[in-house]
Design a protein around this motif. Structure first.
Motif, PDB file in Angstrom:
ATOM      1  N   MET A   1      26.864 -25.216 -40.559  1.00 29.18           N
ATOM      2  CA  MET A   1      27.565 -25.616 -39.338  1.00 29.18           C
ATOM      3  C   MET A   1      28.761 -24.680 -39.129  1.00 29.18           C
ATOM      4  O   MET A   1      29.393 -24.265 -40.085  1.00 29.18           O
ATOM      5  CB  MET A   1      28.069 -27.056 -39.445  1.00 29.18           C
ATOM      6  N   GLU A   2      28.998 -24.370 -37.899  1.00 20.12           N
ATOM      7  CA  GLU A   2      30.127 -23.506 -37.583  1.00 20.12           C
ATOM      8  C   GLU A   2      30.965 -24.168 -36.501  1.00 20.12           C
ATOM      9  O   GLU A   2      30.440 -24.839 -35.608  1.00 20.12           O
ATOM     10  CB  GLU A   2      29.605 -22.159 -37.093  1.00 20.12           C
ATOM     11  N   LEU A   3      32.287 -23.940 -36.633  1.00 16.52           N
ATOM     12  CA  LEU A   3      33.203 -24.562 -35.670  1.00 16.52           C
ATOM     13  C   LEU A   3      33.493 -23.572 -34.550  1.00 16.52           C
ATOM     14  O   LEU A   3      33.921 -22.438 -34.805  1.00 16.52           O
ATOM     15  CB  LEU A   3      34.497 -24.963 -36.362  1.00 16.52           C
ATOM     16  N   THR A   4      33.233 -23.986 -33.343  1.00 17.02           N
ATOM     17  CA  THR A   4      33.616 -23.160 -32.188  1.00 17.02           C
ATOM     18  C   THR A   4      34.331 -24.070 -31.183  1.00 17.02           C
ATOM     19  O   THR A   4      34.354 -25.286 -31.330  1.00 17.02           O
ATOM     20  CB  THR A   4      32.397 -22.513 -31.502  1.00 17.02           C
ATOM     21  N   PHE A   5      34.862 -23.424 -30.168  1.00 17.85           N
ATOM     22  CA  PHE A   5      35.592 -24.177 -29.146  1.00 17.85           C
ATOM     23  C   PHE A   5      35.036 -23.830 -27.779  1.00 17.85           C
ATOM     24  O   PHE A   5      34.781 -22.656 -27.488  1.00 17.85           O
ATOM     25  CB  PHE A   5      37.083 -23.843 -29.196  1.00 17.85           C
ATOM     26  N   SER A   6      34.869 -24.866 -26.958  1.00 17.89           N
ATOM     27  CA  SER A   6      34.368 -24.611 -25.611  1.00 17.89           C
ATOM     28  C   SER A   6      35.462 -24.023 -24.722  1.00 17.89           C
ATOM     29  O   SER A   6      35.181 -23.340 -23.756  1.00 17.89           O
ATOM     30  CB  SER A   6      33.815 -25.899 -24.998  1.00 17.89           C
ATOM     31  N   ALA A  76      40.752 -28.264 -26.496  1.00 18.30           N
ATOM     32  CA  ALA A  76      40.030 -26.985 -26.585  1.00 18.30           C
ATOM     33  C   ALA A  76      38.533 -27.192 -26.822  1.00 18.30           C
ATOM     34  O   ALA A  76      37.769 -26.243 -26.834  1.00 18.30           O
ATOM     35  CB  ALA A  76      40.615 -26.134 -27.706  1.00 18.30           C
ATOM     36  N   GLY A  77      38.102 -28.449 -26.980  1.00 20.44           N
ATOM     37  CA  GLY A  77      36.670 -28.752 -27.105  1.00 20.44           C
ATOM     38  C   GLY A  77      36.041 -28.228 -28.378  1.00 20.44           C
ATOM     39  O   GLY A  77      35.161 -27.360 -28.329  1.00 20.44           O
ATOM     40  N   PRO A  78      36.449 -28.722 -29.528  1.00 15.83           N
ATOM     41  CA  PRO A  78      35.856 -28.223 -30.775  1.00 15.83           C
ATOM     42  C   PRO A  78      34.400 -28.698 -30.917  1.00 15.83           C
ATOM     43  O   PRO A  78      34.089 -29.855 -30.636  1.00 15.83           O
ATOM     44  CB  PRO A  78      36.746 -28.842 -31.854  1.00 15.83           C
ATOM     45  N   LEU A  79      33.534 -27.797 -31.310  1.00 15.90           N
ATOM     46  CA  LEU A  79      32.112 -28.112 -31.460  1.00 15.90           C
ATOM     47  C   LEU A  79      31.645 -27.653 -32.833  1.00 15.90           C
ATOM     48  O   LEU A  79      31.972 -26.546 -33.256  1.00 15.90           O
ATOM     49  CB  LEU A  79      31.281 -27.386 -30.397  1.00 15.90           C
ATOM     50  N   LEU A  80      30.914 -28.517 -33.492  1.00 16.76           N
ATOM     51  CA  LEU A  80      30.285 -28.118 -34.754  1.00 16.76           C
ATOM     52  C   LEU A  80      28.847 -27.736 -34.445  1.00 16.76           C
ATOM     53  O   LEU A  80      28.056 -28.561 -33.976  1.00 16.76           O
ATOM     54  CB  LEU A  80      30.311 -29.267 -35.751  1.00 16.76           C
ATOM     55  N   ILE A  81      28.522 -26.487 -34.644  1.00 21.97           N
ATOM     56  CA  ILE A  81      27.199 -25.992 -34.264  1.00 21.97           C
ATOM     57  C   ILE A  81      26.427 -25.578 -35.505  1.00 21.97           C
ATOM     58  O   ILE A  81      26.961 -24.862 -36.356  1.00 21.97           O
ATOM     59  CB  ILE A  81      27.346 -24.781 -33.325  1.00 21.97           C
ATOM     60  N   PRO A  82      25.179 -26.040 -35.612  1.00 23.66           N
ATOM     61  CA  PRO A  82      24.369 -25.570 -36.731  1.00 23.66           C
ATOM     62  C   PRO A  82      24.152 -24.056 -36.616  1.00 23.66           C
ATOM     63  O   PRO A  82      23.790 -23.559 -35.558  1.00 23.66           O
ATOM     64  CB  PRO A  82      23.045 -26.312 -36.568  1.00 23.66           C
TER      65      PRO A  82
END
Lengths: 701, 300
Positions: A1-6, A76-82
């Protein structure tokens, strides 16, 4: 999983988390000097609670700093993405296969987006989280596989491809994900030697995988396959209108609809359904659906009078709305006008030449499909044929030359003529005046069958060979064939028969081989000659039950009404054969008023135009063309395209069965929302709320 | 508390020029308050007769003796005959604090002068011990009405400054008193010395009556501050940086403990304690005290 922001730009707001510390320092600096008498007590308090106050101040500072940071992070909309590739496996090339078949049009639970939109969004997230050195290629899988983007490291190219596929939208056809896997494997085979993975973003419905195993390019080791379901956890219970049949029943028409319910649980209530004609509701009803079962509902309507029309059967919609309605073709009830020329009119009704014919053509006089006018040969004038589609000359000795001429022209232009023999018919005269209207010349009148025991009359003979494939006689192809056996004909006209061809042929013979019913062609018209009588003088057929349908069918055939074929019905992506007029050199396919395709000579197979480009459900009209001009003539007006029936079954694939089907490819099934990017905003805001409460408690202490 | 428009409110009194005028107004207020009281009268125990002299209160004429002997005698009461009141006024630096019209020192001075006037008015002796500054000022108790002028003059000359040494007053009182008397202390009691009241307990133990008027400013009682402040001592160089909202509860708790201990300690030693807020009309604490004192006498 990686953390990104929208909204990564908002992360600059994290600087604001230094505000509490700044405010604290400014307050210290700006502390007001205040002479106070009870300093002793403050000093005592300070001494006693210095550590506690300091701890509290530090805690408050930390809480306020965290609070601002959490709010900024949440915004900032943090998203955990596989992440597509495992970090320790080295560079990976992944093929993203996006299912764009019809079933992907189903909407997600508690969401307005469809599964296709979710699949594109997930693909976008995976591209956004692309690890440097890894490559991705994009495919859209439907009945045909489309490469959206070849394998690349460029996120810009991949995003461009995703924008394009999103703009073109979801398809209407059925999916073949095994073919998609094969196409993806072919793309991966072109890549340098590295870890390979195929990620399928699909609704995970079993129908998309068929039963065959994928075939990989030679030398390519089976890639790992990740099936990522973009549906929510819940099963999608889908019902569909799978078939609509239209059956004429006299003045009524029965519309029989079949419903299929692909569900694990019984429906809590009956399904409502509605028949629409010309956009207006014509009938409504309810259907009880059971899980996995088929239900039928028959709507009976009064057959509309006039031209054929498109109808629609519509049920209440579910999450896949595209299969909840279905078009059908409804041929309108058209009247055939017939001119009956009575050559042997009698004062006693049942002895009249047309007594049985008239009753056969209009059995109840109400809602009859055939309307007729009866005249005697003396009254047969050229204008008598005006408005008529069929003329019947029953036991007619002679008519005026003008009437005969008009009759010839009437038939040549496409009219139908039924001739019957009788006592008034003079063989020579008839041959002379009817001439080319007769399929074969008349030779003589003969008695048939042995005499009765008392010698008073002939016993007659039955029918022999019957051309059951002919439209007039096809209704006797079943059990009704036996009913013909009771017919006995005692007298008939013998014909000068010769070679049969497509201009004249024998449709029915007597048991002795003599022609009983023959068909001839003159111009665009048809002629049927019955060699016996239409009353009971020479045969008992008018008194038999088979006489009525025979005459109805014969008049309908002569009027051309039986030639009106219903438009073909196909599924999206299937080919359709469209009958071709002899002189047509092209065909124009129209959908929604605009030209969808132009077919030419190259599209003709076995005498018909073949069209395979119907990409969406609906009605497609066709125009026969010759030299660039449209032709009129008897042919299908168009065809109906339905959604693929298989796409209605949204029941998920069994992972174990799929693994067996995929063979050596390792299958990883990511069910439900596991593969989706998880938004952390809500959790961060909850944490912030908890901190606010904690701060409030701390301040009060 | 009275409204600021009341003629005895600190706001109104502060506008009157001169301590003497203010004292007059307060004494009138006290007397009026006592008249309204159900148990009016200063003393209740008859002690002896005294021949009438000009200046004596004609209300105290013994009409029965006049009828029998045709001579004017005045009834003297126990308290009035023996009272030698020493008023100890704390004029240390801490008494200079004030958030209203009066500082604590000004307010306590007004109370002191008013008490002196009341004592002298009933013919008793009143003295003054001024604490604060380099050395205390002592005016021995004298029973002449004109002695009030000396007392007022001494008070007006004093300024709130220097450290607090409350034991000085007890020491002076003990050294100078030859008979049973009364020591009235008016102070905020903010004396850094440990067990500052021990010497006053000794005074009480010797049979003297000790009354303590604990004079505090509303700010000290309520601690209404909001902004971060550097609180500075008014008697020395001590200072403390504090965020009032964070220390308020602890401060108030600390103050309450101090007041409770003081009140309990004084009560155990038979001393009277009267808490005085500088935002209340000055005659009220006096009336409260006098009323309570009479009640105590009646029941003892």
């Amino acid at each position: 999983m990686e953390l990104t922001f929208s909204q990564p730009g908002l992360l600059w707001g994290l600087l604001a988390s230094a505000l509490p510390l700044l405010i604290h320092l400014i307050n210290r600096h700006r502390a007001r000097r205040r002479p106070f008498a009870a300093v002793d007590f403050l000093l005592r308090v300070q001494r006693r609670s210095a550590r506690r106050i300091l701890l509290k101040q530090i805690l408050l500072l930390v809480i306020r700093t965290l609070l601002i940071a959490l709010i900024v992070l949440a915004a900032a909309g943090p998203l955990l993405i596989p992440v597509l590739a495992a970090g320790d496996r080295g560079p990976t090339t992944s093929a993203l296969v996006i299912d764009r078949s019809l079933s992907m049009r189903a909407t997600r639970e508690r969401s307005s987006t469809d599964l296709f939109g979710e699949a594109v969004e997930r693909a976008r997230q995976k591209v956004g989280a692309l690890v440097p050195g890894d490559r991705i290629c994009l495919l859209a899988a439907e009945r045909e596989q489309e490469v959206i983007s070849p394998c690349t490291e460029s996120q810009a190219l991949l995003f461009e491809g995703l924008d394009a596929i999103e703009a073109s939208g979801c398809g209407w056809g059925r999916s073949d994900l095994v073919a998609g896997i094969e196409r993806a494997a072919a793309l991966l085979a072109e890549e340098p030697d590295r870890a390979r993975k195929i990620v399928i973003l699909s609704d995970g419905a079993a129908h998309a995988f068929g039963t065959r195993a994928p075939v990989y390019p030679a030398g390519l080791s089976p890639p790992e396959i990740v099936l990522e379901s973009v549906r929510a956890e819940d099963p999608i219970d889908n019902h569909a209108v799978s078939q609509v049949e239209v059956r004429p029943a006299g003045r009524y028409v029965e519309i029989s609809a079949r419903f299929v319910h692909f569900a694990s649980q019984p429906s809590s209530r009956d399904l409502s359904a509605e028949v629409l004609l010309e956009g207006k509701s014509a009938a409504r009803g309810f259907v009880q659906l059971s899980p996995g079962a088929v239900a039928r509902k028959v709507f009976t309507l009064e057959s509309p009078i006039g031209a054929e029309q498109l109808g629609e059967l519509r049920s209440e919609t579910d999450r896949l709305a595209e299969d909840d309605h279905r078009l059908f073709w409804l041929a309108g009830r058209r009247f055939v006008q017939a001119l009956l020329v009575n050559g042997d009119m009698r004062p006693v009704l049942h002895q009249d030449e047309l007594f049985y014919l008239e009753h056969a053509l209009a059995p109840d006089r109400v809602g009859a499909a055939i309307r007729f006018t009866t005249i005697t040969p003396d009254h047969f004038k050229p204008e008598s044929l005006q408005g008529a589609r069929v003329a019947v000359m029953a036991n007619v000795r002679e008519v005026s030359p003008q009437a005969l001429e008009s009759l010839r022209g009437f038939v040549s232009a496409g009219g139908g003529l039924l001739l019957s023999a009788g006592s008034q018919v003079d063989v020579d005269r008839s041959n002379r005046i009817l001439g080319e209207l007769l399929p074969w010349q008349l030779r003589d009148v003969v008695e048939l069958g042995p005499l009765e025991d008392d010698g008073s009359r002939r016993k007659g003979i039955g029918f022999g060979a019957v051309q059951l494939d002919h439209p007039v006689l096809s209704l006797f192809s079943g059990a009704e064939r036996k009913a013909l056996s009771t017919v006995r004909t005692r007298r008939a006209v013998v014909l000068e028969t010769g070679q049969e061809n497509d201009r004249r042929r024998v449709l029915m013979r007597y048991a002795n081989g003599m022609p009983a019913l023959v068909e001839g062609r003159l111009g665009a018209g048809r002629v049927l000659l019955f060699t016996s009588t239409l009353d009971r003088d020479w045969t008992n057929w008018p008194a038999r039950a088979t006489f009525l349908p025979f005459l109805q069918q014969a008049v309908s055939y002569l009027s051309g009404r039986l030639d009106d074929l219903p438009p073909p019905e196909i599924e999206v992506g299937a080919g359709v054969c469209l009958p071709r007029l002899d002189e047509a050199d092209g065909m124009r396919v129209l959908s929604g008023g605009s030209v969808e395709a132009e077919l030419g000579i190259g599209d003709i197979q076995a005498g018909a135009f073949v069209y395979t480009g119907a990409s969406r459900p609906g009605w497609y009209a066709v125009q026969q063309m010759a030299g660039g001009k449209s032709l009129s003539g008897r042919t299908v007006p168009g065809f109906i395209v339905h959604p693929p029936a298989a796409e209605s079954d949204l029941r998920p694939v069994d992972p174990e069965a799929l693994q067996r089907q995929l063979g050596r490819s390792r299958l990883i099934v990511v069910a439900g929302g596991d593969g989706a990017a998880r938004s952390l905003s809500g959790r961060l805001l909850l944490l912030a709320l908890a901190l606010v409460l904690f701060e409030a408690v701390l301040i009060r202490r | 508390m009275v409204e600021s428009s009341s003629p005895l409110s600190p706001e109104v009194l502060s506008r009157l020029s001169g301590l003497k005028v203010q004292v007059q107004r307060v004494v009138e207020g006290v007397l009026a308050g006592l008249h309204r009281s159900a148990r009016h009268g200063v003393s209740i125990e008859f002690a002896e007769h005294k021949e009438y002299a000009p200046g004596d209160d004609p209300r105290h004429l013994d009409w029965r003796v006049l009828g029998r002997l045709d001579r004017y005698y005045i009834k003297k009461y126990e308290d009035e005959t023996n009272l030698q009141a020493s008023l100890a006024l704390d004029m240390s630096g801490s008494m200079g604090y004030g958030s209203g019209p009066f500082t604590k020192a000004e307010y306590a001075a007004l109370l002191t002068a008013s008490l002196a006037a009341l004592v002298l008015r009933q013919g008793d002796a009143s003295g003054l011990i001024l604490l604060g500054g380099s050395r205390p000022t002592h005016l021995p108790p004298v029973a002449r009405p004109e002695h009030l002028g000396d007392i007022v003059q001494a008070i007006e000359a004093a300024r709130a400054q220097g450290p607090t040494d409350l034991q000085q007053a007890a020491k002076i009182f003990v050294e100078r008193s030859r008979r049973r008397g009364m020591l009235v202390l008016l102070s905020d009691l903010f004396d850094p010395a440990p067990d500052v009241l021990a010497s006053y307990k000794m005074v009480a133990a010797r049979g003297h009556e000790v009354v303590v008027f604990h004079v505090l400013d509303p700010d000290e009682l309520d601690f209404p501050f909001e902004d971060p402040s550097q609180f500075e001592s008014m008697e020395d160089e001590r200072r403390v940086l504090a965020f009032p909202r964070e220390v308020k509860q602890a401060y108030l708790k600390e103050l309450q403990v101090f007041m409770d201990q003081t009140r309990r300690s004084l009560a155990e030693a038979g001393m009277c304690y009267e808490l005085v807020r500088t935002d209340e009309p000055p005659h009220q604490p006096l009336i409260r005290h006098l009323t309570r004192r009479k009640a105590v006498r009646r029941w003892s």
